[in-house]
Design a protein around this motif. Structure first.
Motif, PDB file in Angstrom:
ATOM      1  N   ALA A 154       0.831  -1.196   0.000  1.00  5.45           N
ATOM      2  CA  ALA A 154       0.000   0.000   0.000  1.00  5.45           C
ATOM      3  C   ALA A 154       0.871   1.253   0.000  1.00  5.45           C
ATOM      4  O   ALA A 154       0.543   2.263  -0.642  1.00  5.45           O
ATOM      5  N   ALA A 155       1.996   1.193   0.709  1.00  6.20           N
ATOM      6  CA  ALA A 155       2.907   2.335   0.746  1.00  6.20           C
ATOM      7  C   ALA A 155       3.506   2.590  -0.634  1.00  6.20           C
ATOM      8  O   ALA A 155       3.561   3.736  -1.104  1.00  6.20           O
ATOM      9  N   LEU A 156       3.946   1.513  -1.295  1.00  6.98           N
ATOM     10  CA  LEU A 156       4.505   1.668  -2.641  1.00  6.98           C
ATOM     11  C   LEU A 156       3.445   2.167  -3.615  1.00  6.98           C
ATOM     12  O   LEU A 156       3.719   3.033  -4.465  1.00  6.98           O
ATOM     13  N   LEU A 157       2.245   1.654  -3.485  1.00  2.00           N
ATOM     14  CA  LEU A 157       1.152   2.097  -4.349  1.00  2.00           C
ATOM     15  C   LEU A 157       0.853   3.586  -4.105  1.00  2.00           C
ATOM     16  O   LEU A 157       0.558   4.332  -5.048  1.00  2.00           O
ATOM     17  N   SER A 158       0.970   4.030  -2.854  1.00  2.00           N
ATOM     18  CA  SER A 158       0.748   5.437  -2.525  1.00  2.00           C
ATOM     19  C   SER A 158       1.820   6.314  -3.173  1.00  2.00           C
ATOM     20  O   SER A 158       1.515   7.387  -3.731  1.00  2.00           O
ATOM     21  N   ILE A 159       3.052   5.874  -3.098  1.00  2.00           N
ATOM     22  CA  ILE A 159       4.154   6.628  -3.703  1.00  2.00           C
ATOM     23  C   ILE A 159       3.963   6.717  -5.208  1.00  2.00           C
ATOM     24  O   ILE A 159       4.140   7.784  -5.818  1.00  2.00           O
ATOM     25  N   ASN A 160       3.555   5.630  -5.815  1.00  4.59           N
ATOM     26  CA  ASN A 160       3.309   5.642  -7.259  1.00  4.59           C
ATOM     27  C   ASN A 160       2.092   6.500  -7.617  1.00  4.59           C
ATOM     28  O   ASN A 160       2.035   7.093  -8.705  1.00  4.59           O
ATOM     29  N   THR A 161       1.127   6.569  -6.713  1.00  2.00           N
ATOM     30  CA  THR A 161      -0.027   7.450  -6.932  1.00  2.00           C
ATOM     31  C   THR A 161       0.420   8.904  -6.986  1.00  2.00           C
ATOM     32  O   THR A 161      -0.045   9.681  -7.845  1.00  2.00           O
ATOM     33  N   ILE A 162       1.298   9.282  -6.080  1.00  2.00           N
ATOM     34  CA  ILE A 162       1.829  10.653  -6.075  1.00  2.00           C
ATOM     35  C   ILE A 162       2.506  10.947  -7.414  1.00  2.00           C
ATOM     36  O   ILE A 162       2.310  12.008  -8.014  1.00  2.00           O
ATOM     37  N   LYS A 163       3.282   9.994  -7.894  1.00  2.00           N
ATOM     38  CA  LYS A 163       3.993  10.178  -9.165  1.00  2.00           C
ATOM     39  C   LYS A 163       3.019  10.290 -10.339  1.00  2.00           C
ATOM     40  O   LYS A 163       3.153  11.167 -11.196  1.00  2.00           O
ATOM     41  N   THR A 164       2.048   9.407 -10.379  1.00  2.00           N
ATOM     42  CA  THR A 164       1.145   9.401 -11.536  1.00  2.00           C
ATOM     43  C   THR A 164       0.217  10.599 -11.551  1.00  2.00           C
ATOM     44  O   THR A 164      -0.125  11.122 -12.619  1.00  2.00           O
ATOM     45  N   LEU A 224      10.553  13.258  -5.503  1.00  2.00           N
ATOM     46  CA  LEU A 224      10.352  13.531  -4.078  1.00  2.00           C
ATOM     47  C   LEU A 224       9.213  12.728  -3.468  1.00  2.00           C
ATOM     48  O   LEU A 224       8.864  12.942  -2.302  1.00  2.00           O
ATOM     49  N   ALA A 225       8.629  11.826  -4.217  1.00  2.00           N
ATOM     50  CA  ALA A 225       7.440  11.110  -3.747  1.00  2.00           C
ATOM     51  C   ALA A 225       7.684  10.354  -2.447  1.00  2.00           C
ATOM     52  O   ALA A 225       6.845  10.364  -1.533  1.00  2.00           O
ATOM     53  N   ASP A 230      15.023   5.792  -0.474  1.00  2.00           N
ATOM     54  CA  ASP A 230      15.028   4.687   0.482  1.00  2.00           C
ATOM     55  C   ASP A 230      14.185   5.093   1.689  1.00  2.00           C
ATOM     56  O   ASP A 230      14.599   5.918   2.502  1.00  2.00           O
ATOM     57  N   ARG A 231      13.011   4.502   1.802  1.00  2.00           N
ATOM     58  CA  ARG A 231      12.094   4.894   2.870  1.00  2.00           C
ATOM     59  C   ARG A 231      12.695   4.686   4.245  1.00  2.00           C
ATOM     60  O   ARG A 231      12.474   5.493   5.160  1.00  2.00           O
ATOM     61  N   GLY A 232      13.450   3.641   4.407  1.00  2.00           N
ATOM     62  CA  GLY A 232      14.080   3.376   5.696  1.00  2.00           C
ATOM     63  C   GLY A 232      15.060   4.470   6.081  1.00  2.00           C
ATOM     64  O   GLY A 232      15.094   4.933   7.233  1.00  2.00           O
ATOM     65  N   LYS A 284       3.830   1.619 -16.999  1.00  2.00           N
ATOM     66  CA  LYS A 284       4.068   0.195 -17.197  1.00  2.00           C
ATOM     67  C   LYS A 284       5.218  -0.278 -16.321  1.00  2.00           C
ATOM     68  O   LYS A 284       5.143  -1.353 -15.694  1.00  2.00           O
ATOM     69  N   ALA A 285       6.286   0.517 -16.257  1.00  2.00           N
ATOM     70  CA  ALA A 285       7.442   0.150 -15.428  1.00  2.00           C
ATOM     71  C   ALA A 285       7.080   0.123 -13.947  1.00  2.00           C
ATOM     72  O   ALA A 285       7.638  -0.663 -13.170  1.00  2.00           O
ATOM     73  N   LEU A 286       6.138   0.987 -13.561  1.00  2.00           N
ATOM     74  CA  LEU A 286       5.708   1.022 -12.164  1.00  2.00           C
ATOM     75  C   LEU A 286       4.675  -0.059 -11.850  1.00  2.00           C
ATOM     76  O   LEU A 286       4.302  -0.229 -10.679  1.00  2.00           O
ATOM     77  N   GLY A 287       4.210  -0.760 -12.870  1.00  2.00           N
ATOM     78  CA  GLY A 287       3.149  -1.740 -12.665  1.00  2.00           C
ATOM     79  C   GLY A 287       1.802  -1.093 -12.422  1.00  2.00           C
ATOM     80  O   GLY A 287       0.935  -1.657 -11.743  1.00  2.00           O
ATOM     81  N   TRP A 288       1.630   0.094 -12.992  1.00  2.00           N
ATOM     82  CA  TRP A 288       0.417   0.881 -12.765  1.00  2.00           C
ATOM     83  C   TRP A 288      -0.602   0.602 -13.867  1.00  2.00           C
ATOM     84  O   TRP A 288      -0.350   0.857 -15.025  1.00  2.00           O
ATOM     85  N   ASP A 289      -1.757   0.101 -13.464  1.00  6.38           N
ATOM     86  CA  ASP A 289      -2.776  -0.258 -14.453  1.00  6.38           C
ATOM     87  C   ASP A 289      -4.121   0.350 -14.052  1.00  6.38           C
ATOM     88  O   ASP A 289      -5.102  -0.360 -13.804  1.00  6.38           O
TER      89      ASP A 289
END
Length: 663
Positions: free
Chosen positions: A9-19, A39-40, A222-224, A277-282
């Protein structure tokens, strides 16, 4: 420690910011997609783990502040505000950069809920962030619990750090030890022209270490590492924190990654499709997946608990501190006595003096009546006369005073003062010589754009400051400042008008006021017996009416030249003229008056003369083509003030003779 969200969900959120950034910029065919994409991860960690906010109450006094200094990356902020639940629906993101939208090209604090400051002119946001952090310290020192643990999180890019204003403000922040400030440096090494190495090779981290900041270096994707850096920054008790985050512009884009083209232009439909596509965003354009909505709902729940805990502490504090709670209410309201002007008029200094000295005497009364007034000078307090007597100076570890020492940092002073005003409760003032208003003009302009109650006190307001010469003598600055929309520029001629200047500035809640005060002594102005002091607040008013009927000549003068007009009037009337004298206290205030009043002061068909120790040409547009405009249309000179007055025609004899020849 912040909540551990589901990694997917965190990765999907970051990709949402980008898209969202890609989609909005592409739809507008204008904007900056690369930086929000880079900066996402940082934005996600700040907003979901550390930033304390309440979207239902964007102006909650106990909130943290977030500043996006690199405001061209505005879609990053708009995406976060939308996801966090502020009043910024998806339709506004789809309307990015369009007429009357809440998503303008650069964030504007008076337009969009949740935007703390208007950014875009690079470096200004860093200065605002310092102002926010300083204001939080000032408020905590006065009221304690309600403002304890207020943090400021800011992001800046290469351009912010290259602009000098950020350095000035950051130097002050380090000097004062503002440990509640966390600044991320988006080290993506790309500017519009190409790689930063074209013009920038310094070690920013070492520079900030020299400023006195706590400096860390991380991988900005790197989120960590981001979270660990934030934890260390939060634990730092002595210094502001500077986090150098190595990032990649347009991170995740197959061909736009690390390119200058990704900085300020849409990626294009093909590149966006390849990136998704590279982000796996569909998902369709402008989509926020349910998992992302759920994650931010969790964060909303955490913030609700934080708000409730703060409310409980605040209620307890108010109960235990009834008198201070009332003081806080008045402070936050920037309460000003309704009869302030009348009180100031009763306490006017009796002797003739420079308006800078008169202003300081009046300022003491204002300060007693309005505790919200806090400010200082750019190392010029002995000359600008702006210290609040009986109050300490603000220093590292002691924020109880009201006198700020900004150092020789006009540009930074302006940006910091804007941040203080935006924080709430404080009416800041910043002072320097009028000539150096040029150094802080971008900050003055932004205070007007953001509709903030700032007071800009400029002294040494004419060539008559004397021997310092043309480098220090303003001639074009009057109209340079008058041209700024929503800035009221006042040039008082004596004690009464100086009192009016302070009353006007304290009453202007939605815009700044600039004072132009004299270094040299000015005589008292004799006004007609039926004169109403409130007329000064209308900007232009009749000081002395023509004797024996309607005037056939009107002399309009401002500030230190008003006494020249009254002196010339006396002589001209003896020669048979009917002469009215008008004070040009503030052209902006005059423009706000109704047409009938303006016509009554400057009636058409009557010859007019302007007298002002600055550029004369703009007066022709005000008074008409057939007017005589006396001023200075060259740079000044180094000489004693009386010599300069003679040479530049700023004497009663010279003014009178010139007018008579013209007539």
């Amino acid at each position: 420690m912040p909540r551990d969200y589901d990694p997917k969900a965190a990765l999907l959120s970051i990709n949402t910011i980008k898209t969202l950034a890609m989609d909005a910029v592409q739809k507008a065919n204008s904007g900056h997609p690369g930086t929000p994409m880079g900066l996402a991860e940082i934005a996600f960690e700040i907003w979901t783990g550390y930033l304390r906010y309440d979207p239902k109450d964007p102006h909650w006094a106990g909130r943290d502040r977030f500043v996006l200094s690199n405001g061209h990356a505005s879609m990053l902020l708009y995406s976060m505000l939308h996801l966090a639940g502020f009043d910024l629906p998806m339709s506004e993101l789809e309307n990015f950069r369009q007429w009357d939208s809440k998503t303008p090209g650069h964030p504007e604090s008076h337009i969009t809920a949740g935007v703390e400051t208007t950014t875009g002119p690079l470096g200004q946001g860093v200065g605002n962030a310092v102002g926010f952090a300083l204001a939080a310290k000032l408020m905590e020192a006065r009221f304690g619990e309600p403002f304890k643990d207020v943090h400021v999180y800011a992001i800046a890019g290469d351009g912010d750090l290259m602009e000098g204003v950020s350095g000035e403000a950051s130097s002050l922040a380090g000097h004062l030890g503002l440990n509640n400030l966390v600044l991320f440096y988006d080290d993506n090494r790309i500017t519009i022209e190409g790689e930063t190495s074209l013009a920038y090779s310094e070690d920013a981290g070492k520079r900030y270490e020299a400023y006195g900041w706590f400096v860390q270096h991380i991988d900005g994707h790197d989120r960590g590492q981001i979270r660990a850096a934030l934890e260390r920054a939060r634990a730092e008790k002595e210094r502001p924190s500077f986090i150098v985050a190595r990032t990649h512009i347009a991170n995740g884009a197959p061909t736009a990654h690390d390119t200058a083209e990704a900085h300020g232009a849409p990626l294009g439909e093909e590149e966006i499709a390849a990136t998704k596509k590279a982000l796996g965003w569909d998902y369709p354009k402008f989509t926020v997946p349910d998992e992302v909505r759920a994650l931010f709902a969790q964060r909303a729940g955490d913030n609700t608990k934080e708000r409730q805990a703060w409310d409980a502490r605040y209620a307890s504090w108010r109960k235990e501190n009834d008198a201070r709670a009332k003081e806080l209410d008045a402070f936050l309201a920037k309460a000003v006595p309704a009869d302030l002007y009348e009180q100031l008029l009763k306490a006017l200094p009796e002797k003739e003096d420079a308006t800078r000295n008169i202003s300081n005497a009046i300022q003491q009364t204002v300060a007693k009546l309005v505790p919200s007034l806090i400010g200082g000078s750019a190392d010029l307090a002995p000359s600008t006369k702006t210290l609040i007597k009986g109050s300490a100076g603000v220093s590292r570890g002691d924020f109880t005073g009201r006198n700020l020492h900004f150092g020789i940092r006009e540009h930074g002073m302006g940006a910091v003062a804007n941040g203080m005003a935006l924080f709430g409760g404080i009416i800041p003032y910043g002072a320097t010589f009028l000539i150096f208003s040029d150094y802080m003009r971008p900050s003055v302009r932004l205070s007007a754009l953001m509709e903030q109650q700032c007071i800009w006190i400029f002294t040494h307001d004419s060539v008559l400051l004397g021997e310092d010469g043309p480098t220090h003598q303003p001639v074009e600055q009057y109209f340079a400042l008058r041209l700024i929309p929503n800035l009221v520029f006042v040039r008082p001629a004596d004690a009464l008008e100086t009192a009016a200047a302070w009353a006007l500035a304290m009453d202007r809640r939605h815009g700044p006021t600039a004072f132009a005060l004299s270094r040299q002594k000015l005589p008292k102005i004799a006004r007609d017996a039926d004169f109403d002091p409130k007329s000064v607040l209308r900007g232009l008013y009749t000081v002395q009416e023509a004797t024996g009927g309607k005037p056939d000549l009107i002399l309009v003068a401002s500030g230190s030249e008003l006494h020249l007009a009254t002196g010339a009037r006396e002589r001209l009337e003896k020669a048979g003229r009917k002469v009215r004298v008008v004070s040009a206290f503030s052209l902006e205030q005059f423009e706000k008056q109704d047409a009938s009043y303006r016509e009554s002061i400057l009636p058409r068909g009557v010859k007019k003369v302007s007298i002002e120790a600055g550029r004369s040409e703009p007066w022709r547009a005000i008074l008409g083509e057939d007017s005589l405009n006396l001023g200075i249309d060259r740079f000044g000179a180094s000489a004693p003030d009386k010599v300069l007055a003679q040479k530049f025609g700023l004497t009663i004899d010279s003014v009178t003779e010139t007018i008579q020849r013209w007539l």
